[in-house]
Design a protein around this motif. Sequence first.
Motif, PDB file in Angstrom:
ATOM      1  N   ASP C  88       0.809  -1.224   0.000  1.00 16.49           N
ATOM      2  CA  ASP C  88       0.000   0.000   0.000  1.00 16.49           C
ATOM      3  C   ASP C  88       0.838   1.267   0.000  1.00 16.49           C
ATOM      4  OD1 ASP C  88       0.865  -0.552   2.635  1.00 16.49           O
ATOM      5  OD2 ASP C  88      -0.621   0.866   3.397  1.00 16.49           O
ATOM      6  N   SER C  89       2.103   1.158   0.405  1.00 17.99           N
ATOM      7  CA  SER C  89       2.940   2.359   0.486  1.00 17.99           C
ATOM      8  C   SER C  89       3.786   2.588  -0.771  1.00 17.99           C
ATOM      9  CB  SER C  89       3.875   2.261   1.702  1.00 17.99           C
ATOM     10  OG  SER C  89       4.696   1.112   1.569  1.00 17.99           O
ATOM     11  N   HIS C  90       3.791   1.626  -1.677  1.00 18.07           N
ATOM     12  CA  HIS C  90       4.626   1.783  -2.882  1.00 18.07           C
ATOM     13  C   HIS C  90       4.334   3.101  -3.615  1.00 18.07           C
ATOM     14  CE1 HIS C  90       5.267  -2.879  -3.439  1.00 18.07           C
ATOM     15  NE2 HIS C  90       5.773  -2.413  -2.320  1.00 18.07           N
ATOM     16  N   THR C 111       1.150  -1.261  -7.125  1.00 17.70           N
ATOM     17  CA  THR C 111       0.329  -0.470  -6.195  1.00 17.70           C
ATOM     18  C   THR C 111      -0.898  -1.301  -5.840  1.00 17.70           C
ATOM     19  OG1 THR C 111      -0.928   0.450  -8.031  1.00 17.70           O
ATOM     20  CG2 THR C 111       0.987   1.706  -7.297  1.00 17.70           C
ATOM     21  N   ILE C 112      -1.816  -0.711  -5.073  1.00 16.93           N
ATOM     22  CA  ILE C 112      -3.018  -1.486  -4.781  1.00 16.93           C
ATOM     23  C   ILE C 112      -4.250  -0.981  -5.535  1.00 16.93           C
ATOM     24  CG2 ILE C 112      -2.143  -2.378  -2.588  1.00 16.93           C
ATOM     25  CD1 ILE C 112      -3.930  -0.468  -1.111  1.00 16.93           C
ATOM     26  N   TRP C 184       0.984  -8.408   8.033  1.00 17.97           N
ATOM     27  CA  TRP C 184       0.390  -7.346   7.210  1.00 17.97           C
ATOM     28  C   TRP C 184      -0.157  -7.850   5.886  1.00 17.97           C
ATOM     29  CZ3 TRP C 184       2.378  -6.363   2.387  1.00 17.97           C
ATOM     30  CH2 TRP C 184       3.707  -6.716   2.138  1.00 17.97           C
ATOM     31  N   ARG C 185       0.419  -8.941   5.385  1.00 15.87           N
ATOM     32  CA  ARG C 185      -0.024  -9.435   4.080  1.00 15.87           C
ATOM     33  C   ARG C 185      -1.505  -9.823   4.050  1.00 15.87           C
ATOM     34  NH1 ARG C 185       3.815 -10.162   0.307  1.00 15.87           N
ATOM     35  NH2 ARG C 185       5.942  -9.989   1.078  1.00 15.87           N
ATOM     36  N   VAL C 191      -2.699  -4.565   1.463  1.00 11.78           N
ATOM     37  CA  VAL C 191      -2.431  -5.247   0.191  1.00 11.78           C
ATOM     38  C   VAL C 191      -3.522  -5.034  -0.847  1.00 11.78           C
ATOM     39  CG1 VAL C 191      -1.075  -7.021   1.337  1.00 11.78           C
ATOM     40  CG2 VAL C 191      -3.515  -7.439   0.911  1.00 11.78           C
ATOM     41  N   GLY C 192      -4.588  -4.318  -0.464  1.00 12.27           N
ATOM     42  CA  GLY C 192      -5.666  -4.102  -1.424  1.00 12.27           C
ATOM     43  C   GLY C 192      -6.690  -5.214  -1.383  1.00 12.27           C
TER      44      GLY C 192
END
Lengths: 379, 379, 379, 379
Positions: C88-90, C111-112, C184-185, C191-192
């Motif tokens: 999510d931060s990419h 990205t998400i 977190w995954r 992760v969207g």
Amino acid sequence: MRRLKYGMVGGGGGAFIGDCHRLGAQLNGTTELVAGCFSRSMEKNLSTADLWALPDPSRVYTSYQEMAEKEAAREDGIDFVTIVTPNDSHYAIAKCFMEKGIHVMCDKPLTITVEEAEELQRLAEEKDILFGLTYTYTGYPVIRQAREMIREGAIGDIIHVKVGHPEDWVIESVPEEPTTDLPWRFSPDKVGAALCTGDVGTHAEQLLVQFTGLRIQRVIAMLDTYPKYLPLETNTTALLDLGDGITGDLWASQIAIGKGCDAYIYVAGSKGSLEWRHMDPDVLLYTPLHGPIQRLEAGRGYMKEASNRLSRVSVAHHIGFFEAFGNIYKSYSEVLLAKLEGRSCEDYTFPTLQDGLDGVKFVNACVESQKKGNVWVTL
Amino acid sequence: MRRLKYGMVGGGGGAFIGDCHRLGAQLNGTTELVAGCFSRSMEKNLSTADLWALPDPSRVYTSYQEMAEKEAAREDGIDFVTIVTPNDSHYAIAKCFMEKGIHVMCDKPLTITVEEAEELQRLAEEKDILFGLTYTYTGYPVIRQAREMIREGAIGDIIHVKVGHPEDWVIESVPEEPTTDLPWRFSPDKVGAALCTGDVGTHAEQLLVQFTGLRIQRVIAMLDTYPKYLPLETNTTALLDLGDGITGDLWASQIAIGKGCDAYIYVAGSKGSLEWRHMDPDVLLYTPLHGPIQRLEAGRGYMKEASNRLSRVSVAHHIGFFEAFGNIYKSYSEVLLAKLEGRSCEDYTFPTLQDGLDGVKFVNACVESQKKGNVWVTL
Amino acid sequence: MRRLKYGMVGGGGGAFIGDCHRLGAQLNGTTELVAGCFSRSMEKNLSTADLWALPDPSRVYTSYQEMAEKEAAREDGIDFVTIVTPNDSHYAIAKCFMEKGIHVMCDKPLTITVEEAEELQRLAEEKDILFGLTYTYTGYPVIRQAREMIREGAIGDIIHVKVGHPEDWVIESVPEEPTTDLPWRFSPDKVGAALCTGDVGTHAEQLLVQFTGLRIQRVIAMLDTYPKYLPLETNTTALLDLGDGITGDLWASQIAIGKGCDAYIYVAGSKGSLEWRHMDPDVLLYTPLHGPIQRLEAGRGYMKEASNRLSRVSVAHHIGFFEAFGNIYKSYSEVLLAKLEGRSCEDYTFPTLQDGLDGVKFVNACVESQKKGNVWVTL
Amino acid sequence: MRRLKYGMVGGGGGAFIGDCHRLGAQLNGTTELVAGCFSRSMEKNLSTADLWALPDPSRVYTSYQEMAEKEAAREDGIDFVTIVTPNDSHYAIAKCFMEKGIHVMCDKPLTITVEEAEELQRLAEEKDILFGLTYTYTGYPVIRQAREMIREGAIGDIIHVKVGHPEDWVIESVPEEPTTDLPWRFSPDKVGAALCTGDVGTHAEQLLVQFTGLRIQRVIAMLDTYPKYLPLETNTTALLDLGDGITGDLWASQIAIGKGCDAYIYVAGSKGSLEWRHMDPDVLLYTPLHGPIQRLEAGRGYMKEASNRLSRVSVAHHIGFFEAFGNIYKSYSEVLLAKLEGRSCEDYTFPTLQDGLDGVKFVNACVESQKKGNVWVTL
């Protein structure tokens, strides 16, 4: 259509090997089992005849001698006999039928002494006997592919050969602690001077012969025995002199945990290599020098006729153990039929008496090499 | 964080082996390449230093003697030297650094004579040198798994071992017709009395040692040479006496078309077997007596810590050749750091000077066995 | 020799993925890690810098924003940044560096949301940014061999493609009973809208793209969740429309017990087929119509230059996961260096921003297809 | 010993499938081929009878109707008939014999319409007919091992299933350019609305049923045709709804170059997985959650009786295609004999009429799904 008539000595009472011969032979439709002495027990004899649907119960005999005599006397007597008894009896039984002019298919190994094997060879010549041996692995179609490719130079000059037959039968089935309650295969009286070398070592030796066309000239063999209380060896490693500077090695084992009849052969030549493993019996790996490994599959259009004529199933269906047996019977029965009908037949692809004799010599040489401290012994 | 400083002798000018050592070592982050004599040509020397980003060009030396002397004289001199030159020079170079008290990591084989190897061993003891050898295959994590399982009795008593390293490098790269234009590896002056036995046979020999903990006591070896004009052998087959009635065999080949560094080991025990093949380097096959074959994979939760600590990637990602190098450096550098800091460190999992000496003895014994007509020779 | 300077965001505190990027990049010797914001904790940040031997601790930053600003301001600032943070931060991180004109290498998925990906694409064009993504499997040398062979017509017209990436990570590591204590995954926020489809499905999707040159036009996807309490799917099966009548399917799974990153692709064409499996990453199986299966091995003389230039080890030595990473960095850094030096460089073999955008679209289309009852959704 | 008498319709003139049935059946020794209408040509009919050594030539018939009538009228008439004609004739032939009370073994697929299949089912109930179908792959012993393990919970709850049967028969044997000279299998009149789905898709479908015990509830299928001029599809990919939230996919192909009858199934459960590949037909891969992959081999002591009773050879000898056929006949003939003798027999392990009906429904559903744009169709 003419079918060969045959009888069987041994194989009764549920012995696996009898069924292998019978089912293998029957795949061809060229033979008919009509007589037998399947067991020393007449009861087992008759129940086997019933189980196998022998057409005429009067052709079930109490002894192989009686069978040889009576079948030889009949106009419609058997064309050949199949011998599937313990190793030590092969000689006497084969001799008995050969003397009556009856052809022979015999389980391997041929005999337990070289003298016996040579005597059979002499007799076969005298009586013009067609003699076959069921070294089963040599019946797989791709073994013929390999033989042809080598003959045609696909791998150039052979440099080195690795062949073997590891299995775990002994260590899986024999108790760790000493016992006297062992099957006949463990008795030197029944199998001669070797267990593993004779039982599976000869399979490897003959695989080498049929695959490459080479013959073993000399061996250095190292024989191990485990469990230690056994009277005969269970693991054999040998260096091979194959003549003309070609070398090799051979491994036969019955204590190789995890291996189950994993016969294999790898032949390194100057222009390529060929490899076969019984675990994948319908596949031959061929690597030309500087090229990728090719996976040659039985029955495919690019395979040679000598191989594909032995593939009974359509491409990628599996060729089983019975069919390997069946292919040896196929070749043997084709040649025998031609012989009986006075036709010529060039294609001897089944193991012969000479192969059987070489097998016995190989076993003897291994035992002698071990006794003498692992030195070269000439076959 | 303290990092070990090291230098390299050889490996310049694009030699693959130099990169293996450097990249392998660098995976650990525990070492720093700070000095070198990578080539006899100062030009190649400096370009290699530039390529590898050596921090200080003044530590690129014209000779290994100069390097040993100057590095020994510096306060921040190298902790150890890596030797990746042709085999015949290992002895003199190692000796030179050892005399200055500098520790050594050396490519295998150790030396080309037993005398040299013994002299290094003597010197190492005298100077308290930590000496490692990069028998690469032993760096794969599952080799440690096997060693631990055998130690704990998972396969019972070892009965028989098969080990080998076939490849097709020579036959793929050397012309069929005689030539004098051959790389240094073919010169007896550079590699000693053996080519294949020293080059890949010792890999197999050391794989056996690291995997099983056994050592070869005696050998019967058969050495073949193809193409025939080569001065040294290219194919070696050996019977092994591993002591206590344990036997084995070893195959090393550089003419095995289709094989590419296919190192393998199979160990048959009384209670199970273990098998490893370099073609599938992260997998160990374990078969308990009476049970199915189990495929043990590096990094999985059921693997031992001794193995998993060497798995740098998450499960099922591949562990490559550089990591196998890296793992030998990992162990060596951990032990060396502990030694320098006066801590104890029990875990010697890298091949040692003793292993190197055994390797040289193995090569010599094979050559002698062949000369004497393939008889047992004690190491 | 000029080396590219780079920094890293994320990857600290023992995260495996940071090491993959760093070790992969370092194999090439074309880059130098000089800056970083490895963690939100300055302590972890500094210990990571120490562990990785960053030359200058003042280039360890408390935030990626600070890092972007300060590095952009330096004359010797980083040439590119590597982003290895949660998905999510990419977007925000990449955008921040791109706005300063710093090139980007980013972990996948890009990205998400599609909007974010498109915004990055727009920005990259505006700022002339070279953007790479580490879809690791595409870094194996033989993937390039396949791409070239397909381009040259070795398998004729493509008919059907099967691609996948099954693994058992979730079922091996997540408790059967509901828990909120998950990494977190598993969080849709991080992760969207997808877990398995984004995590490993995109690996399969991109493998298809790099191997064949085709792109997915439409999908019908079926998403399963096990254990059932998880908020996102763990198993994805999809039918693929690849345009021009070419079809395919894709399987991504994280509950496939016994499978460990077993990525695979099989491409059936009108004149032959190609197959690759991550379990045997250096091998490409090629079958020409009517011919045997050929096992093409990385590094062999018969392989194409496009493949062999990525093989860092001699034939039959293993190419590991780090080298697959390294090959993506190799290509990226060669192209970036050429760009910075004003040279042209045609060879873009690393996954690009367009590939990243397609990956996000693929994930979205799968999720939408499932929601609508498994109907075709156009990417 | 009582043997079942049977006749055959079709299979003459060298058709491979006739031999598969005959040789398979004959492996058991429980049946006897006594009647036949092997071909429409009486000449082929009689030569087949001769080739197969039919005991009584008067039981070779000119039509199946005549055969049904005359055999039903004999006291020693056939117990069952084997039908090995093209698909479209199965219905009429089966019906004809069933109406006379003769039991039926039929080649797959059962019929070409659901209505026909349902009519046969109705008739079978009415006439108390034992009806078997030769879905060959289900005859391999380890398929029974899998079924038992799943029943006993070895892999927990099933989550996802992958099954398939790719081969390259069509692309290897059909010309690239349009032709009207095609075998009967390509004619919609003979095989119904599907080629690949009916021919090999049903093999995969039934493999799923026998292996897991699950049945397909709904499908989304995608059908491709190559070469494009063919009237029916040659490649089928389907998403499967297996009920209770269990999903799967199925691939059937006849254009998959390099694949030869590579039937496969992988079943992922909550506690483990099972996998079988026709390429290695005697091996079942079992992976318990958190444990290593186990290679279960047919005939080994650790295998279940339900599997080992179908292993006719000693451990590690190969079980071929004929034996897979033979095992279906073995089960069918045991059950039929019990039925005829009024004994109960619980062990129905051969595919039944219900399985045949499900197969036809599966084919129809796939065709309908494709026609409607790849939507879910309920079976």
